[in-house]
Design a protein around this motif. Structure first.
Motif, PDB file in Angstrom:
ATOM      1  N   THR A   1      10.131   3.550   3.455  1.00 38.91           N
ATOM      2  CA  THR A   1      11.119   4.394   2.826  1.00 38.91           C
ATOM      3  C   THR A   1      11.369   5.702   3.648  1.00 38.91           C
ATOM      4  O   THR A   1      12.301   6.235   3.488  1.00 38.91           O
ATOM      5  N   GLY A   2      10.341   6.032   4.646  1.00 39.05           N
ATOM      6  CA  GLY A   2      10.494   7.458   5.280  1.00 39.05           C
ATOM      7  C   GLY A   2       9.925   8.443   4.597  1.00 39.05           C
ATOM      8  O   GLY A   2      10.010   9.622   4.956  1.00 39.05           O
TER       9      GLY A   2
ATOM     10  N   GLY B   1      -4.470  -4.072  -1.133  1.00 42.76           N
ATOM     11  CA  GLY B   1      -3.160  -3.520  -1.715  1.00 42.76           C
ATOM     12  C   GLY B   1      -2.866  -3.271  -2.891  1.00 42.76           C
ATOM     13  O   GLY B   1      -3.946  -3.728  -3.992  1.00 42.76           O
ATOM     14  N   THR B   2      -1.799  -2.880  -3.525  1.00 42.56           N
ATOM     15  CA  THR B   2      -1.633  -2.547  -4.843  1.00 42.56           C
ATOM     16  C   THR B   2      -0.518  -3.491  -5.327  1.00 42.56           C
ATOM     17  O   THR B   2       0.523  -3.836  -4.775  1.00 42.56           O
TER      18      THR B   2
ATOM     19  N   SER C   1       0.857  -1.122  -0.042  1.00 48.32           N
ATOM     20  CA  SER C   1       0.016   0.126   0.070  1.00 48.32           C
ATOM     21  C   SER C   1       1.075   1.176   0.030  1.00 48.32           C
ATOM     22  O   SER C   1       1.942   1.145   0.261  1.00 48.32           O
ATOM     23  N   LEU C   2       0.315   2.328  -0.279  1.00 49.78           N
ATOM     24  CA  LEU C   2       1.221   3.606  -0.348  1.00 49.78           C
ATOM     25  C   LEU C   2       1.618   3.899   1.057  1.00 49.78           C
ATOM     26  O   LEU C   2       2.737   4.302   1.362  1.00 49.78           O
ATOM     27  N   ARG C   3       0.814   3.511   2.057  1.00 56.29           N
ATOM     28  CA  ARG C   3       1.159   3.461   3.750  1.00 56.29           C
ATOM     29  C   ARG C   3       2.372   2.767   3.797  1.00 56.29           C
ATOM     30  O   ARG C   3       3.201   3.261   4.624  1.00 56.29           O
TER      31      ARG C   3
ATOM     32  N   SER D   1       4.526  11.711  -1.373  1.00 55.25           N
ATOM     33  CA  SER D   1       5.827  11.617  -2.200  1.00 55.25           C
ATOM     34  C   SER D   1       5.757  10.369  -2.668  1.00 55.25           C
ATOM     35  O   SER D   1       6.159  10.277  -3.875  1.00 55.25           O
ATOM     36  N   VAL D   2       5.509   9.456  -2.095  1.00 56.35           N
ATOM     37  CA  VAL D   2       5.465   8.009  -2.543  1.00 56.35           C
ATOM     38  C   VAL D   2       4.461   7.846  -3.859  1.00 56.35           C
ATOM     39  O   VAL D   2       4.708   7.437  -4.905  1.00 56.35           O
ATOM     40  N   ARG D   3       3.188   8.345  -3.755  1.00 54.08           N
ATOM     41  CA  ARG D   3       2.248   8.500  -4.807  1.00 54.08           C
ATOM     42  C   ARG D   3       2.937   9.382  -6.149  1.00 54.08           C
ATOM     43  O   ARG D   3       2.845   8.781  -7.179  1.00 54.08           O
ATOM     44  N   LYS D   4       3.395  10.432  -5.706  1.00 50.14           N
ATOM     45  CA  LYS D   4       4.223  11.244  -6.921  1.00 50.14           C
ATOM     46  C   LYS D   4       5.238  10.524  -7.640  1.00 50.14           C
ATOM     47  O   LYS D   4       5.160  10.378  -8.821  1.00 50.14           O
TER      48      LYS D   4
END
Length: 120
Positions: A65-66, A97-98, A57-59, A71-74
């Protein structure tokens, strides 16, 4: 694969990629390469996750990664634009999930090398 075992090879040509100077995007890509399945596995006894794929997931990526979720989405959007990742939701609107697919995983995977020796 146990954590800390195995390796991937990074081609120097990666430095020529348009996103290379974007440090967050490059970092996320390398993180995905290092975290991707090296072997086919079942996920939730329902989905098959193949070599070069990962479910997150994005979370979860944010936590690993911190980086912020935004930022992860972009960064994922940039990686998709450059053809370095493809994504697919598992379940309705990604309930499970993705699935992140790394089409160039085999170029970096070290399956053809003896894991007891240094990579070429």
């Amino acid at each position: 694969m146990a954590l800390g075992k195995g390796y991937i090879c990074l081609a120097r040509s990666l430095t020529k990629c348009a996103m290379y100077k974007d440090t967050l995007t490059s970092f996320l890509y390398i993180h995905l390469l290092l975290s991707a399945n090296y072997d086919e596995q079942k996920y939730l006894d329902t989905f098959i996750v193949s070599r070069g794929q990962i479910v997150r997931s994005l979370r979860t990526l944010s936590d690993e990664t911190g980086m912020s979720v935004n930022s992860v989405r972009k960064c994922l959007a940039k990686l998709k634009k450059h053809g370095l990742v493809k994504t697919q939701y598992l379940g309705y609107k990604g309930k499970y999930g993705t699935l992140i697919i790394l089409p160039k995983y085999e170029q970096h995977a070290a399956a053809n090398y003896d894991h007891n020796e240094r990579p070429p």
